[in-house]
Design a protein around this motif. Structure first.
Motif: not given
Length: 174
Positions: A152-163
């Motif tokens: 809806k907003t296009g906001e992007m946020k971290l879900y997982a890292k180190g991959l």
């Protein structure tokens, strides 16, 4: 193959087929990385062989990830190395229109394929972004991660890292 199974050719001469997904009518959609296309392969007579190849999108930048969301209208999400884009998809005509860029992604080399997965609540879309290299410390926080995009907003946020280079995903809802 195990007893009771068989393998047959569904479609030939597509090029470098990368991601396969079915639309709501059971039509197979395929991303063709080097050809820069997304195609539909309908099997109208249900004989297990594609009857034709329909180009939905062309002139794309190494399309990889595909995902669908169908409520009142259907949306086809396509991941390219530098962006995730949304298209209105009409399953009756097997056509995609009205491009909108959901997110810009880093595309300065390294692992360039981008996998997509619609979250079970269909409010967020996950995108896997590979690392710039195989063994390094990333300076870009988007690299070597999975980001979650609010549809809806296009906001992007971290879900997982180190991959390093996550290709394809599955989520087990809690």
């Amino acid at each position: 193959l195990p007893e009771g199974f068989k393998a047959e050719v569904f479609a030939k001469n597509l090029g470098q087929a990368r991601v396969l997904t079915f639309d709501q009518n059971g039509v197979l959609l395929v991303s063709l990385l080097k050809e820069g296309r997304v195609v539909a392969l309908p099997d109208e007579n249900r004989d297990g062989v594609a009857d034709k190849e329909i180009t939905l999108l062309s002139k794309l930048n190494s399309p990889h990830g595909l995902a669908f969301q169908c409520e009142k209208t259907c949306m086809l999400y396509v991941a390219e190395p530098d962006a995730v884009k949304a298209y209105r998809y009409d399953p009756a005509t097997m056509s995609a229109t009205h491009e909108k860029t959901l997110a810009k992604l880093p595309s300065n080399g390294g692992h360039f394929t981008r996998s997509l997965l619609l979250q079970p609540d269909e409010q967020r879309l996950l995108v896997a972004i590979g690392s710039l290299c195989n063994v390094c410390s990333e300076s870009d926080p988007l690299r070597a991660s999975v980001q979650s995009i609010d549809l809806k907003t296009g906001e992007m946020k971290l879900y997982a890292k180190g991959l390093r280079n996550l290709v394809f995903m599955a989520v087990r809802p809690l």
